[in-house]
Write a protein that holds these residues in place. Structure first.
Motif, mmCIF file in Angstrom:
data_model
loop_
_atom_site.group_PDB
_atom_site.id
_atom_site.type_symbol
_atom_site.label_atom_id
_atom_site.label_comp_id
_atom_site.label_asym_id
_atom_site.label_seq_id
_atom_site.Cartn_x
_atom_site.Cartn_y
_atom_site.Cartn_z
ATOM 1 N N UNK A 154 70.553 -3.442 -5.721
ATOM 2 C CA UNK A 154 71.071 -2.086 -5.519
ATOM 3 C C UNK A 154 69.964 -1.113 -5.898
ATOM 4 N N UNK A 155 70.226 0.174 -5.673
ATOM 5 C CA UNK A 155 69.124 1.142 -5.815
ATOM 6 C C UNK A 155 69.016 1.770 -7.208
ATOM 7 N N UNK A 156 70.071 1.615 -8.026
ATOM 8 C CA UNK A 156 70.007 2.163 -9.386
ATOM 9 C C UNK A 156 70.592 1.157 -10.355
ATOM 10 N N UNK A 157 70.035 1.153 -11.578
ATOM 11 C CA UNK A 157 70.486 0.189 -12.589
ATOM 12 C C UNK A 157 71.987 0.306 -12.858
ATOM 13 N N UNK A 158 72.506 1.566 -12.816
ATOM 14 C CA UNK A 158 73.936 1.721 -13.147
ATOM 15 C C UNK A 158 74.822 1.034 -12.098
ATOM 16 N N UNK A 159 74.360 0.972 -10.831
ATOM 17 C CA UNK A 159 75.149 0.282 -9.801
ATOM 18 C C UNK A 159 75.118 -1.234 -10.035
ATOM 19 N N UNK A 160 73.928 -1.714 -10.445
ATOM 20 C CA UNK A 160 73.790 -3.149 -10.771
ATOM 21 C C UNK A 160 74.701 -3.491 -11.953
ATOM 22 N N UNK A 161 74.651 -2.648 -12.998
ATOM 23 C CA UNK A 161 75.453 -2.913 -14.199
ATOM 24 C C UNK A 161 76.940 -2.935 -13.852
ATOM 25 N N UNK A 162 77.339 -1.969 -13.014
ATOM 26 C CA UNK A 162 78.747 -1.895 -12.619
ATOM 27 C C UNK A 162 79.146 -3.142 -11.811
ATOM 28 N N UNK A 163 78.262 -3.574 -10.902
ATOM 29 C CA UNK A 163 78.518 -4.775 -10.093
ATOM 30 C C UNK A 163 78.664 -5.997 -10.984
ATOM 31 N N UNK A 164 77.764 -6.148 -11.970
ATOM 32 C CA UNK A 164 77.832 -7.306 -12.876
ATOM 33 C C UNK A 164 79.112 -7.271 -13.702
ATOM 34 N N UNK A 165 79.520 -6.050 -14.091
ATOM 35 C CA UNK A 165 80.745 -5.927 -14.891
ATOM 36 C C UNK A 165 81.965 -6.353 -14.056
ATOM 37 N N UNK A 166 81.982 -5.917 -12.787
ATOM 38 C CA UNK A 166 83.110 -6.302 -11.922
ATOM 39 C C UNK A 166 83.141 -7.818 -11.714
ATOM 40 N N UNK A 167 81.954 -8.431 -11.585
ATOM 41 C CA UNK A 167 81.880 -9.893 -11.408
ATOM 42 C C UNK A 167 82.410 -10.587 -12.668
ATOM 43 N N UNK A 168 81.961 -10.081 -13.836
ATOM 44 C CA UNK A 168 82.417 -10.716 -15.084
ATOM 45 C C UNK A 168 83.927 -10.583 -15.250
ATOM 46 N N UNK A 169 84.456 -9.399 -14.935
ATOM 47 C CA UNK A 169 85.918 -9.190 -15.041
ATOM 48 C C UNK A 169 86.662 -10.157 -14.118
ATOM 49 N N UNK A 170 86.147 -10.290 -12.901
ATOM 50 C CA UNK A 170 86.807 -11.165 -11.936
ATOM 51 C C UNK A 170 86.737 -12.627 -12.390
ATOM 52 N N UNK A 171 85.559 -13.044 -12.884
ATOM 53 C CA UNK A 171 85.418 -14.435 -13.348
ATOM 54 C C UNK A 171 86.382 -14.711 -14.500
ATOM 55 N N UNK A 172 86.569 -13.710 -15.362
ATOM 56 C CA UNK A 172 87.490 -13.891 -16.486
ATOM 57 C C UNK A 172 88.934 -14.090 -16.010
ATOM 58 N N UNK A 173 89.270 -13.491 -14.856
ATOM 59 C CA UNK A 173 90.618 -13.703 -14.306
ATOM 60 C C UNK A 173 90.813 -15.166 -13.934
ATOM 61 N N UNK A 174 89.732 -15.789 -13.395
ATOM 62 C CA UNK A 174 89.825 -17.218 -13.048
ATOM 63 C C UNK A 174 89.942 -18.071 -14.317
#
Ligand code: CAA
Length: 289
Positions: free
Chosen positions: A34-54
């Motif tokens: 992504x083009x900014x670190x905050x978008x990357x951080x947000x993407x990683x957070x969403x991935x972690x949240x989703x993985x925790x649901x599994x």
């Protein structure tokens, strides 16, 4: 063609989910750009949240979560993201000049054999393909929201897309645990949005005309049609702006007034009532955020 490494361009609502599916189900090494670190951080957070649901559901262990996360390599550098990729999946904002410039850049740095697929929900694949020097290796690979759960991928042929490209994406879709359908003609809305967007629009007309309250319109579709969520909730979920954009493209490309968006949809975009992502659309999402 064997695909080993995948690059996903865009870590947003769709991009992060596509990255996760590629790393979790496909077991691919994935670069997420992504083009900014905050978008990357947000993407990683969403991935972690989703993985925790599994994990919570008991279908994944913490060890597997670590393995999935280890396969994901976030970066701000487009060249580094695509230079070793066999497959590039573009999932940036639905903005044609932006998509075309991102694809042209990916084309410049990706290996000659790499396929460039776009997750666009509305923009012409032929037009996107023409921004590259490999239009035969460009196709649509349209995931549905949330990509982690939705079973379908629409594979969309541009005018110059080769049979081999379609076949490779079909195999990858299977490897990602998805079912695929081939959209043989590059046509606005493909299959699903051609049906869904007019239906969502019609629900907005019902609200604008004061025929029923949003809650009752949604309840009617959930109980009367067995939809998993009502059309207005789904609009909030997908994004009011995204739906308006798709609707506008369908009108401008076909000239058919049956696709015209409700004025209320336009007003909501002007008022930044975009749904879940801005905290309000037809519903208030601030609590659930
Ligand atoms: N990652 C992992 N798991 C998730 C998740 C995610 N991102 N989101 C939800 N889940 C899981 C939940 O943990 C929950 O698991 P359990 O059943 O084990 O508890 C399960 O999914 C159900 O979730 P919720 O109870 O929170 O909510 P729900 O029952 O309403 O399900 C939904 C959520 C799967 C999204 C469901 O409502 C649904 O299918 N909605 C319709 C979605 C849809 O139509 N998508 C297509 C949109 S159109 C599009 O994308 C194309 C375009 O171009 C615009």
């Amino acid at each position: 063609m064997e695909v080993k490494r995948v690059a996903v361009l865009g870590a947003g609502l769709m991009g992060h989910g596509i990255v996760q599916v590629c790393a979790q189900v496909g077991k691919f090494d994935v670069t997420m750009r992504d083009i900014e670190q905050r978008f990357i951080d947000n993407g990683m957070k969403m991935i972690q949240d989703s993985l925790q649901r599994f994990v919570k559901k008991g279908t994944m262990s913490e060890g597997e979560v670590k393995e999935v996360l280890n396969r994901i390599h976030p970066t701000l550098d487009l060249k580094a993201a695509v230079e070793n990729a066999d497959l590039v999946i573009e999932a940036v904002t639905e903005n044609p000049p932006l998509k075309k410039s991102v694809l042209a850049e990916a084309d410049k740095y990706a290996p000659p054999h790499a396929i460039i697929a776009s997750n666009t929900s509305s923009i012409s694949i032929t037009e996107i393909g023409a921004a590259t020097k490999r239009p035969e290796k460009v196709c649509g690979m349209h995931f549905f929201n949330p990509p982690q759960l939705m079973k379908l991928i629409e594979i969309v042929r541009g005018l110059k897309t080769s049979d081999e490209t379609v076949e490779t994406i079909r195999q990858i879709s299977t490897k990602l645990g998805k079912e695929s359908v081939v959209v043989k003609k590059d046509t606005p809305g493909f299959i699903v949005n051609r049906i869904l967007v007019p239906a969502l629009n019609e629900a907005v007309f019902l609200v604008a005309e004061g025929v029923a309250d949003p809650e009752d319109i949604d309840k009617a579709c959930v109980l009367g049609l067995n939809w998993p969520m009502g059309p207005l909730k789904l609009l909030d979920y997908v994004g009011i702006d995204t739906t308006l954009f798709i609707s506008d493209v369908m009108v401008s490309e076909t000239g058919d007034p049956k696709f015209r968006p409700s004025n209320l949809l336009k007003q909501m975009v002007r008022a930044n009532l975009l749904g879940r992502k801005t905290g309000r659309g037809f519903y208030d999402w601030t609590e659930k955020k």
